[in-house]
Scaffold this motif. Structure first.
Motif, PDB file in Angstrom:
ATOM      1  N   LEU A  30     102.314  56.890 -59.409  1.00  0.00           N
ATOM      2  CA  LEU A  30     100.966  56.405 -59.684  1.00  0.00           C
ATOM      3  C   LEU A  30      99.978  56.904 -58.633  1.00  0.00           C
ATOM      4  CD1 LEU A  30      99.126  54.527 -61.415  1.00  0.00           C
ATOM      5  CD2 LEU A  30      99.679  52.738 -59.765  1.00  0.00           C
ATOM      6  N   PHE A  31     100.369  56.869 -57.372  1.00  0.00           N
ATOM      7  CA  PHE A  31      99.480  57.360 -56.312  1.00  0.00           C
ATOM      8  C   PHE A  31      99.219  58.858 -56.454  1.00  0.00           C
ATOM      9  CE2 PHE A  31     100.157  53.342 -54.247  1.00  0.00           C
ATOM     10  CZ  PHE A  31      98.972  53.151 -53.558  1.00  0.00           C
ATOM     11  N   VAL A  32     100.241  59.617 -56.783  1.00  0.00           N
ATOM     12  CA  VAL A  32     100.049  61.053 -56.983  1.00  0.00           C
ATOM     13  C   VAL A  32      99.120  61.292 -58.169  1.00  0.00           C
ATOM     14  CG1 VAL A  32     101.216  63.199 -57.638  1.00  0.00           C
ATOM     15  CG2 VAL A  32     102.226  61.709 -55.916  1.00  0.00           C
ATOM     16  N   PHE A  33      99.341  60.585 -59.249  1.00  0.00           N
ATOM     17  CA  PHE A  33      98.507  60.730 -60.445  1.00  0.00           C
ATOM     18  C   PHE A  33      97.055  60.351 -60.155  1.00  0.00           C
ATOM     19  CE2 PHE A  33      96.749  59.038 -64.436  1.00  0.00           C
ATOM     20  CZ  PHE A  33      96.855  60.176 -65.217  1.00  0.00           C
ATOM     21  N   LEU A  34      96.843  59.247 -59.444  1.00  0.00           N
ATOM     22  CA  LEU A  34      95.484  58.822 -59.114  1.00  0.00           C
ATOM     23  C   LEU A  34      94.781  59.818 -58.195  1.00  0.00           C
ATOM     24  CD1 LEU A  34      95.911  54.968 -58.651  1.00  0.00           C
ATOM     25  CD2 LEU A  34      94.825  56.177 -60.546  1.00  0.00           C
ATOM     26  N   SER A  35      95.515  60.436 -57.298  1.00  0.00           N
ATOM     27  CA  SER A  35      94.888  61.438 -56.437  1.00  0.00           C
ATOM     28  C   SER A  35      94.473  62.668 -57.236  1.00  0.00           C
ATOM     29  CB  SER A  35      95.813  61.819 -55.286  1.00  0.00           C
ATOM     30  OG  SER A  35      96.950  62.504 -55.758  1.00  0.00           O
ATOM     31  N   VAL A  36      95.248  63.044 -58.237  1.00  0.00           N
ATOM     32  CA  VAL A  36      94.864  64.165 -59.105  1.00  0.00           C
ATOM     33  C   VAL A  36      93.637  63.787 -59.939  1.00  0.00           C
ATOM     34  CG1 VAL A  36      95.618  65.581 -61.060  1.00  0.00           C
ATOM     35  CG2 VAL A  36      97.163  65.168 -59.159  1.00  0.00           C
ATOM     36  N   GLU A  38      91.340  61.600 -59.082  1.00  0.00           N
ATOM     37  CA  GLU A  38      90.204  61.568 -58.155  1.00  0.00           C
ATOM     38  C   GLU A  38      89.690  62.975 -57.889  1.00  0.00           C
ATOM     39  OE1 GLU A  38      88.474  62.198 -54.244  1.00  0.00           O
ATOM     40  OE2 GLU A  38      90.594  62.524 -54.595  1.00  0.00           O
ATOM     41  N   TYR A  39      90.602  63.911 -57.688  1.00  0.00           N
ATOM     42  CA  TYR A  39      90.203  65.300 -57.454  1.00  0.00           C
ATOM     43  C   TYR A  39      89.447  65.854 -58.660  1.00  0.00           C
ATOM     44  CZ  TYR A  39      90.534  70.340 -57.165  1.00  0.00           C
ATOM     45  OH  TYR A  39      90.243  71.673 -57.174  1.00  0.00           O
ATOM     46  N   ALA A  40      89.968  65.614 -59.849  1.00  0.00           N
ATOM     47  CA  ALA A  40      89.314  66.116 -61.066  1.00  0.00           C
ATOM     48  C   ALA A  40      87.940  65.472 -61.250  1.00  0.00           C
ATOM     49  CB  ALA A  40      90.202  65.851 -62.280  1.00  0.00           C
ATOM     50  N   ALA A  41      87.828  64.175 -60.980  1.00  0.00           N
ATOM     51  CA  ALA A  41      86.544  63.488 -61.147  1.00  0.00           C
ATOM     52  C   ALA A  41      85.508  64.010 -60.162  1.00  0.00           C
ATOM     53  CB  ALA A  41      86.737  61.980 -60.965  1.00  0.00           C
ATOM     54  N   VAL A  42      85.886  64.186 -58.899  1.00  0.00           N
ATOM     55  CA  VAL A  42      84.948  64.702 -57.904  1.00  0.00           C
ATOM     56  C   VAL A  42      84.547  66.129 -58.248  1.00  0.00           C
ATOM     57  CG1 VAL A  42      84.729  65.400 -55.477  1.00  0.00           C
ATOM     58  CG2 VAL A  42      85.634  63.155 -56.061  1.00  0.00           C
ATOM     59  N   ASN A  43      85.504  66.937 -58.679  1.00  0.00           N
ATOM     60  CA  ASN A  43      85.203  68.312 -59.059  1.00  0.00           C
ATOM     61  C   ASN A  43      84.241  68.343 -60.248  1.00  0.00           C
ATOM     62  OD1 ASN A  43      85.304  71.106 -59.079  1.00  0.00           O
ATOM     63  ND2 ASN A  43      87.157  71.161 -60.315  1.00  0.00           N
ATOM     64  N   TYR A  44      84.476  67.497 -61.242  1.00  0.00           N
ATOM     65  CA  TYR A  44      83.607  67.443 -62.411  1.00  0.00           C
ATOM     66  C   TYR A  44      82.200  66.973 -62.031  1.00  0.00           C
ATOM     67  CZ  TYR A  44      81.546  65.860 -66.752  1.00  0.00           C
ATOM     68  OH  TYR A  44      80.686  65.645 -67.803  1.00  0.00           O
ATOM     69  N   HIS A 125      80.781  63.641 -52.237  1.00  0.00           N
ATOM     70  CA  HIS A 125      81.608  63.658 -51.040  1.00  0.00           C
ATOM     71  C   HIS A 125      81.946  62.248 -50.567  1.00  0.00           C
ATOM     72  CE1 HIS A 125      77.496  63.382 -49.519  1.00  0.00           C
ATOM     73  NE2 HIS A 125      78.004  62.791 -48.464  1.00  0.00           N
ATOM     74  N   VAL A 126      81.152  61.253 -50.951  1.00  0.00           N
ATOM     75  CA  VAL A 126      81.431  59.866 -50.574  1.00  0.00           C
ATOM     76  C   VAL A 126      82.726  59.394 -51.242  1.00  0.00           C
ATOM     77  CG1 VAL A 126      80.585  57.489 -50.757  1.00  0.00           C
ATOM     78  CG2 VAL A 126      79.015  59.333 -50.167  1.00  0.00           C
ATOM     79  N   ILE A 127      82.898  59.738 -52.504  1.00  0.00           N
ATOM     80  CA  ILE A 127      84.128  59.379 -53.214  1.00  0.00           C
ATOM     81  C   ILE A 127      85.321  60.007 -52.519  1.00  0.00           C
ATOM     82  CG2 ILE A 127      85.386  59.593 -55.390  1.00  0.00           C
ATOM     83  CD1 ILE A 127      82.664  59.713 -56.791  1.00  0.00           C
ATOM     84  N   ASP A 128      85.195  61.268 -52.172  1.00  0.00           N
ATOM     85  CA  ASP A 128      86.270  61.981 -51.500  1.00  0.00           C
ATOM     86  C   ASP A 128      86.569  61.366 -50.145  1.00  0.00           C
ATOM     87  OD1 ASP A 128      86.903  65.558 -51.146  1.00  0.00           O
ATOM     88  OD2 ASP A 128      88.124  63.938 -51.932  1.00  0.00           O
ATOM     89  N   THR A 129      85.544  61.012 -49.400  1.00  0.00           N
ATOM     90  CA  THR A 129      85.732  60.427 -48.071  1.00  0.00           C
ATOM     91  C   THR A 129      86.424  59.071 -48.170  1.00  0.00           C
ATOM     92  OG1 THR A 129      83.728  61.549 -47.313  1.00  0.00           O
ATOM     93  CG2 THR A 129      84.535  59.712 -45.974  1.00  0.00           C
ATOM     94  N   TYR A 130      85.978  58.224 -49.080  1.00  0.00           N
ATOM     95  CA  TYR A 130      86.624  56.925 -49.249  1.00  0.00           C
ATOM     96  C   TYR A 130      88.063  57.081 -49.722  1.00  0.00           C
ATOM     97  CZ  TYR A 130      82.303  54.297 -48.580  1.00  0.00           C
ATOM     98  OH  TYR A 130      81.193  53.734 -48.050  1.00  0.00           O
ATOM     99  N   SER A 131      88.306  58.024 -50.604  1.00  0.00           N
ATOM    100  CA  SER A 131      89.662  58.234 -51.110  1.00  0.00           C
ATOM    101  C   SER A 131      90.607  58.687 -50.012  1.00  0.00           C
ATOM    102  CB  SER A 131      89.659  59.268 -52.236  1.00  0.00           C
ATOM    103  OG  SER A 131      88.917  58.784 -53.320  1.00  0.00           O
ATOM    104  N   ARG A 132      90.110  59.464 -49.072  1.00  0.00           N
ATOM    105  CA  ARG A 132      90.958  59.914 -47.963  1.00  0.00           C
ATOM    106  C   ARG A 132      91.396  58.759 -47.084  1.00  0.00           C
ATOM    107  NH1 ARG A 132      87.839  65.346 -45.884  1.00  0.00           N
ATOM    108  NH2 ARG A 132      87.966  66.427 -47.871  1.00  0.00           N
ATOM    109  N   VAL A 133      90.647  57.686 -47.086  1.00  0.00           N
ATOM    110  CA  VAL A 133      90.992  56.523 -46.278  1.00  0.00           C
ATOM    111  C   VAL A 133      91.737  55.484 -47.119  1.00  0.00           C
ATOM    112  CG1 VAL A 133      90.044  54.594 -44.946  1.00  0.00           C
ATOM    113  CG2 VAL A 133      89.065  56.882 -44.710  1.00  0.00           C
TER     114      VAL A 133
END
Length: 151
Positions: A30-36, A38-44, A125-133
């Motif tokens: 689930l964590f791996v899937f959610l990270s993918v 998140e990446y797709a959403a930020v990229n989009y 970038h805020v989404i990405d920053t929060y996701s990294r934490v």
């Protein structure tokens, strides 16, 4: 992850209940899937915002051939190679029209939901920053509970 889950399930004895290893592997999946996701959403969202900025600037100036080539090469819009006609922008900045004032009033009346969506679109970038934490922190907390419960 799916190969690991399948391999572990095949090597373990078949039981009618959920095993602890299944819980751990499915949560990890689930964590791996959610990270993918998140990446797709930020990229989009980044691509959508870059297209909007390019359209806004495209009305004010002409396309630079380097920008068109950069867009065709990697599928993203790069605003650094974009040329803008400075005389059109300077005349617009000096004399704001009444229509512009009306649109700012309309924008102020938008709901909080619309503002949050606009903020997210402008600050991907805020989404990405929060996701990294948040992702590692939640995974570490999960591991503490999991290993505390099953050991």
């Amino acid at each position: 992850m799916s190969t690991i889950i399948t391999g572990v399930s095949a090597s373990m004895p078949q039981v009618s209940y959920i095993k602890a290893v299944d819980v751990y592997l499915w949560i990890s999946f689930l964590f791996v899937f959610l990270s993918v996701i998140e990446y797709a959403a930020v990229n989009y969202l980044t691509t959508v915002e870059e297209r909007k900025q390019l359209k806004r600037r495209g009305k004010a100036g002409m396309y630079n051939i380097d920008a068109v080539q950069a867009m065709a090469f990697d599928g993203c819009y790069h605003l650094t190679t974009f040329s803008v006609n400075s005389t059109e922008n300077s005349t617009r900045d000096r004399a704001p029209s009444i229509a512009n004032l009306d649109t700012t009033r309309i924008k102020r009346k938008r709901s909080l939901r619309g503002n949050v969506g606009r903020i997210i679109l402008q600050n991907n970038h805020v989404i990405d920053t929060y996701s990294r934490v948040i992702f590692p922190a939640v995974y570490i907390v999960f591991n503490f509970f999991y290993w505390g419960l099953y050991i």
